[in-house]
Write an enzyme that holds these catalytic residues in place. Structure first.
Site, PDB file in Angstrom:
ATOM      1  CB  SER A 104     -28.517  31.884  28.995  1.00 42.30           C
ATOM      2  OG  SER A 104     -28.075  32.354  27.751  1.00 42.30           O
ATOM      3  CE1 TYR A 156     -20.124  33.999  29.330  1.00 39.35           C
ATOM      4  CE2 TYR A 156     -21.211  35.992  28.553  1.00 39.35           C
ATOM      5  CZ  TYR A 156     -21.056  35.014  29.515  1.00 39.35           C
ATOM      6  OH  TYR A 156     -21.826  35.041  30.659  1.00 39.35           O
ATOM      7  CE  LYS A 197     -23.038  31.759  29.541  1.00 34.36           C
ATOM      8  NZ  LYS A 197     -23.373  30.831  30.618  1.00 34.36           N
TER       9      LYS A 197
HETATM   10  N1  LIG Z   1     -21.291  37.827  36.233  1.00 33.23           N
HETATM   11  C1  LIG Z   1     -22.095  38.280  35.316  1.00 33.23           C
HETATM   12  O1  LIG Z   1     -22.237  39.495  35.116  1.00 33.23           O
HETATM   13  C2  LIG Z   1     -22.899  37.325  34.476  1.00 33.23           C
HETATM   14  C3  LIG Z   1     -23.796  37.871  33.566  1.00 33.23           C
HETATM   15  C4  LIG Z   1     -24.548  37.016  32.770  1.00 33.23           C
HETATM   16  C5  LIG Z   1     -24.435  35.645  32.932  1.00 33.23           C
HETATM   17  N2  LIG Z   1     -23.554  35.143  33.842  1.00 33.23           N
HETATM   18  C6  LIG Z   1     -23.482  33.689  33.963  1.00 33.23           C
HETATM   19  O2  LIG Z   1     -23.644  33.326  35.322  1.00 33.23           O
HETATM   20  C7  LIG Z   1     -22.993  32.052  35.537  1.00 33.23           C
HETATM   21  C8  LIG Z   1     -22.128  32.139  36.778  1.00 33.23           C
HETATM   22  O3  LIG Z   1     -21.047  33.006  36.531  1.00 33.23           O
HETATM   23  P1  LIG Z   1     -20.449  33.936  37.669  1.00 33.23           P
HETATM   24  O4  LIG Z   1     -20.748  35.323  37.285  1.00 33.23           O
HETATM   25  O5  LIG Z   1     -20.851  33.437  38.984  1.00 33.23           O
HETATM   26  O6  LIG Z   1     -18.895  33.728  37.375  1.00 33.23           O
HETATM   27  P2  LIG Z   1     -17.701  33.128  38.220  1.00 33.23           P
HETATM   28  O7  LIG Z   1     -17.718  33.600  39.624  1.00 33.23           O
HETATM   29  O8  LIG Z   1     -16.480  33.406  37.396  1.00 33.23           O
HETATM   30  O9  LIG Z   1     -18.030  31.561  38.222  1.00 33.23           O
HETATM   31  C9  LIG Z   1     -17.808  30.728  37.117  1.00 33.23           C
HETATM   32  C10 LIG Z   1     -17.771  29.312  37.628  1.00 33.23           C
HETATM   33  O10 LIG Z   1     -17.616  28.423  36.531  1.00 33.23           O
HETATM   34  C11 LIG Z   1     -16.628  27.473  36.870  1.00 33.23           C
HETATM   35  N3  LIG Z   1     -16.000  26.933  35.679  1.00 33.23           N
HETATM   36  C12 LIG Z   1     -15.421  27.600  34.647  1.00 33.23           C
HETATM   37  N4  LIG Z   1     -14.905  26.722  33.765  1.00 33.23           N
HETATM   38  C13 LIG Z   1     -15.184  25.479  34.258  1.00 33.23           C
HETATM   39  C14 LIG Z   1     -14.904  24.164  33.813  1.00 33.23           C
HETATM   40  N5  LIG Z   1     -14.233  23.934  32.671  1.00 33.23           N
HETATM   41  N6  LIG Z   1     -15.342  23.127  34.561  1.00 33.23           N
HETATM   42  C15 LIG Z   1     -16.001  23.332  35.720  1.00 33.23           C
HETATM   43  N7  LIG Z   1     -16.308  24.554  36.187  1.00 33.23           N
HETATM   44  C16 LIG Z   1     -15.888  25.618  35.467  1.00 33.23           C
HETATM   45  C17 LIG Z   1     -15.630  28.243  37.735  1.00 33.23           C
HETATM   46  O11 LIG Z   1     -14.936  27.343  38.588  1.00 33.23           O
HETATM   47  P3  LIG Z   1     -13.462  26.801  38.389  1.00 33.23           P
HETATM   48  O12 LIG Z   1     -12.646  27.907  37.778  1.00 33.23           O
HETATM   49  O13 LIG Z   1     -13.038  26.430  39.774  1.00 33.23           O
HETATM   50  O14 LIG Z   1     -13.606  25.609  37.502  1.00 33.23           O
HETATM   51  C18 LIG Z   1     -16.583  29.068  38.571  1.00 33.23           C
HETATM   52  O15 LIG Z   1     -17.035  28.331  39.680  1.00 33.23           O
HETATM   53  C19 LIG Z   1     -22.221  31.752  34.248  1.00 33.23           C
HETATM   54  O16 LIG Z   1     -22.970  30.857  33.457  1.00 33.23           O
HETATM   55  C20 LIG Z   1     -22.150  33.102  33.555  1.00 33.23           C
HETATM   56  O17 LIG Z   1     -22.018  32.992  32.164  1.00 33.23           O
HETATM   57  C21 LIG Z   1     -22.785  35.941  34.612  1.00 33.23           C
END
Ligand SMILES: NC(=O)c1ccc[n+]([C@@H]2O[C@H](COP(=O)([O-])OP(=O)(O)OC[C@H]3O[C@@H](n4cnc5c(N)ncnc54)[C@H](OP(=O)(O)O)[C@@H]3O)[C@@H](O)[C@H]2O)c1
Length: 267
Positions: free
Chosen positions: A151, A165, A169
């Site tokens: 989340s 977003y 979540k």
């Molecule tokens: N970064 C932060 O500060 C943060 C904070 C709170 C929560 N989160 C959560 O952590 C998790 C990981 O995010 P991250 O920060 O590692 O971001 P990220 O590097 O942008 O990774 C997002 C991933 O989701 C994949 N994705 C997006 N749309 C997709 C689709 N339609 N089908 C399949 N894959 C899809 C992307 O791959 P493709 O584009 O290749 O499909 C990518 O591998 C997410 O749930 C995010 O909401 C992140």
């Protein structure tokens, strides 16, 4: 047998497990795949971009035999279901499902459309729900399994903005909590992860759109978050919350809602 302390071995509990991680082409998803493979699981990572997936697949297969990646747009829940069925037919029943893929449309309130909301919910909410429903029957039949829904702190402390977003979540968190009551007694653990801020593509995208950089106490590397998830997964806790500062902000919001809202407006 105890392996070297780096990377962690997590007590050997992931050895021989079949794990699926969505969103495996960047950020936290890549780290989770690598950590699970190093810990002896057979990991299959899903995402849309072939090139980073191919690079990861090479690393994974060297770390644990059979681990690989598959191109899959999780918003297409029929395709996602087929991918999960194919994985189970090749590797055996899925023991661990990590719903990690997400998107943030990053569109201003005045410009965002209902379609943008729907697509955000397709990726961030309906895809995890559909994947969970697909793997549950086999987990329940075997009386064991782990579902981890990644989340966001935005889901429990929404920032000012269009809300697509954070609301997706928040829905994911509520889904996770509801099912956890039913699944826990049947041997299936459910977790909802609050990762704090990570400087990934998604995180940096939010900063680029004007999100104020969170303080160090609310910023973590993908490695730290992945390790905490894998340490706590399978345990009794529902929430895997990475930042105590954000936990404290939750308390502050509940105790002093007006002051919280006044501060949050510009935060
Ligand atoms: N970064 C932060 O500060 C943060 C904070 C709170 C929560 N989160 C959560 O952590 C998790 C990981 O995010 P991250 O920060 O590692 O971001 P990220 O590097 O942008 O990774 C997002 C991933 O989701 C994949 N994705 C997006 N749309 C997709 C689709 N339609 N089908 C399949 N894959 C899809 C992307 O791959 P493709 O584009 O290749 O499909 C990518 O591998 C997410 O749930 C995010 O909401 C992140």
């Amino acid at each position: 047998m105890r392996r070297s302390s780096s990377p962690p071995w997590f007590g050997g509990r992931y050895q021989g497990q079949v794990a699926v991680v969505t969103g495996a082409s960047s950020g936290l998803g890549v780290q989770l795949c690598r950590d699970l493979a190093r810990a002896g699981a057979t990991v299959i990572g899903l995402a849309r971009r072939r090139e980073p997936l191919d690079a990861l697949a090479k690393d994974l297969s060297a770390l644990s035999k059979g681990s690989s990646t598959m191109v899959c747009d999780v918003a297409d829940t029929v395709a996602q279901r087929s991918a999960l069925q194919l994985i189970a037919s090749i590797h055996g029943p899925i023991d661990i499902l990590i719903n990690n893929a997400a998107q943030d449309p990053g569109i201003r309130l005045v410009d965002i459309t209902e379609g943008d909301f729907r697509h955000t919910f397709d990726v961030n909410f309906f895809a995890p729900v559909a994947a969970t429903l697909e793997v549950l029957p086999s987990m329940l039949e075997r009386g064991r399994g782990i579902v981890i829904n990644v989340s966001s702190d935005g889901g429990r402390l929404p920032a000012p903005g269009p809300g697509a977003y954070p609301s997706s979540k928040a829905a994911l968190s509520a889904f996770s909590e509801s099912i956890s009551y039913r699944l826990g007694p049947k041997g299936v653990s459910t977790h909802v992860v609050y990762p704090a801020f990570m400087g990934t593509e998604l995180g940096m995208g939010a900063l680029g759109r004007g999100l104020r950089k969170p303080p160090g106490m609310a910023t973590r590397t993908e490695e730290t978050v992945s390790h905490q998830i894998l340490r706590e997964a399978g345990g009794p806790g529902l929430e895997i919350s990475v930042s105590k500062l954000i936990d404290a902000a939750m308390l502050f919001r509940n105790l002093m809602p007006r002051t919280y809202r006044r501060l949050r407006r510009n935060w």
